[in-house]
Write a protein that holds these residues in place. Structure first.
Motif, short mmCIF file in Angstrom:
data_model
loop_
_atom_site.label_atom_id
_atom_site.label_comp_id
_atom_site.label_asym_id
_atom_site.label_seq_id
_atom_site.Cartn_x
_atom_site.Cartn_y
_atom_site.Cartn_z
N ALA A 186 116.78 37.10 87.75
CA ALA A 186 117.03 38.40 87.12
C ALA A 186 118.41 38.52 86.52
O ALA A 186 118.58 39.20 85.51
CB ALA A 186 116.81 39.53 88.13
N GLN A 187 119.40 37.88 87.10
CA GLN A 187 120.76 38.00 86.58
C GLN A 187 121.08 36.91 85.55
O GLN A 187 122.22 36.78 85.12
CB GLN A 187 121.77 37.96 87.72
CG GLN A 187 121.73 39.17 88.61
CD GLN A 187 122.34 40.40 87.95
OE1 GLN A 187 123.06 40.33 86.98
NE2 GLN A 187 122.03 41.56 88.51
N ALA A 188 120.09 36.10 85.20
CA ALA A 188 120.32 35.04 84.21
C ALA A 188 119.15 34.92 83.23
O ALA A 188 118.90 33.86 82.69
CB ALA A 188 120.55 33.70 84.91
N GLN A 189 118.42 36.03 83.02
CA GLN A 189 117.26 35.97 82.13
C GLN A 189 117.66 35.47 80.76
O GLN A 189 118.72 35.79 80.25
CB GLN A 189 116.53 37.32 82.04
CG GLN A 189 117.15 38.33 81.13
CD GLN A 189 118.20 39.18 81.80
OE1 GLN A 189 118.60 38.93 82.92
NE2 GLN A 189 118.67 40.19 81.10
N GLY A 190 116.83 34.60 80.23
CA GLY A 190 117.10 34.00 78.92
C GLY A 190 118.01 32.78 79.00
O GLY A 190 118.20 32.09 78.01
N GLY A 191 118.56 32.52 80.17
CA GLY A 191 119.47 31.39 80.32
C GLY A 191 118.75 30.06 80.44
O GLY A 191 117.54 30.01 80.71
N THR A 192 119.47 29.00 80.23
CA THR A 192 118.92 27.65 80.37
C THR A 192 119.86 26.80 81.20
O THR A 192 121.05 27.09 81.32
CB THR A 192 118.71 26.97 79.01
OG1 THR A 192 119.96 26.88 78.33
CG2 THR A 192 117.71 27.72 78.15
N LEU A 193 119.32 25.75 81.75
CA LEU A 193 120.08 24.76 82.49
C LEU A 193 119.59 23.40 82.03
O LEU A 193 118.43 23.05 82.23
CB LEU A 193 119.86 24.93 84.00
CG LEU A 193 120.62 24.01 84.92
CD1 LEU A 193 122.13 24.19 84.76
CD2 LEU A 193 120.23 24.26 86.37
N LYS A 194 120.45 22.67 81.33
CA LYS A 194 120.11 21.37 80.76
C LYS A 194 118.83 21.44 79.93
O LYS A 194 117.94 20.61 80.03
CB LYS A 194 120.02 20.32 81.85
CG LYS A 194 121.36 20.10 82.53
CD LYS A 194 121.35 18.92 83.44
CE LYS A 194 122.74 18.76 84.03
NZ LYS A 194 122.83 17.68 84.95
N GLY A 195 118.72 22.51 79.11
CA GLY A 195 117.61 22.65 78.18
C GLY A 195 116.35 23.26 78.76
O GLY A 195 115.38 23.47 78.05
N LYS A 196 116.32 23.57 80.04
CA LYS A 196 115.14 24.15 80.68
C LYS A 196 115.44 25.60 81.04
O LYS A 196 116.50 25.90 81.59
CB LYS A 196 114.81 23.34 81.94
CG LYS A 196 113.50 23.70 82.58
CD LYS A 196 113.20 22.72 83.70
CE LYS A 196 111.87 22.99 84.35
NZ LYS A 196 111.57 22.03 85.41
N GLN A 197 114.49 26.51 80.73
CA GLN A 197 114.70 27.91 81.02
C GLN A 197 114.79 28.17 82.51
O GLN A 197 114.05 27.58 83.30
CB GLN A 197 113.56 28.75 80.45
CG GLN A 197 113.65 28.95 78.96
CD GLN A 197 112.66 30.00 78.52
OE1 GLN A 197 111.48 29.94 78.86
NE2 GLN A 197 113.14 30.96 77.76
N VAL A 198 115.69 29.09 82.88
CA VAL A 198 115.78 29.48 84.29
C VAL A 198 114.50 30.17 84.71
O VAL A 198 113.79 30.75 83.89
CB VAL A 198 117.01 30.38 84.55
CG1 VAL A 198 118.30 29.65 84.24
CG2 VAL A 198 116.92 31.68 83.78
#
Length: 107
Positions: free
Chosen positions: A69-81
């Motif tokens: 919820a606090q990182a919606q839309g974020g990615t980590l090494k190209g993969k969506q959270v």
């Protein structure tokens, strides 16, 4: 602390001081008998070190989930959270970035 309805006992770990998310190095010591899953929660737009967390959890045959919820839309090494664990969710309480009053979404 024991949750009477689900029979679960929460076990807490310290956070990484750089991200304020779960510290992977804390997981091994926190694993208790009959543990079924590890729940990671993201904060301030930053995901936890999910690749490391998933690796540790997989070795112990546990499930892992994410509250993104606090990182919606974020990615980590190209993969969506919210896509690293067995489940992902977005809690939607009034203090979150995205809100619906109370409740959440899960998959």
């Amino acid at each position: 602390m024991h949750h009477r309805r689900g029979g679960a006992t929460p076990v807490f770990t310290d956070t990484d001081l750089g991200t304020f998310c779960m510290e992977p190095a804390q997981i091994e010591a926190a694993i208790i008998e009959r543990m079924a899953a590890v729940q990671s929660v993201y904060l301030y737009g930053q995901p936890a070190a999910m690749e490391q967390i998933c690796e540790i959890v997989k070795k112990r045959n546990l499930w892992v989930g994410e509250d993104a919820a606090q990182a919606q839309g974020g990615t980590l090494k190209g993969k969506q959270v919210g896509r690293f664990g067995r489940w992902g969710m977005f809690s939607l309480c009034p203090t979150k970035n995205m809100t619906a009053g109370e409740g959440g979404m899960a998959w």
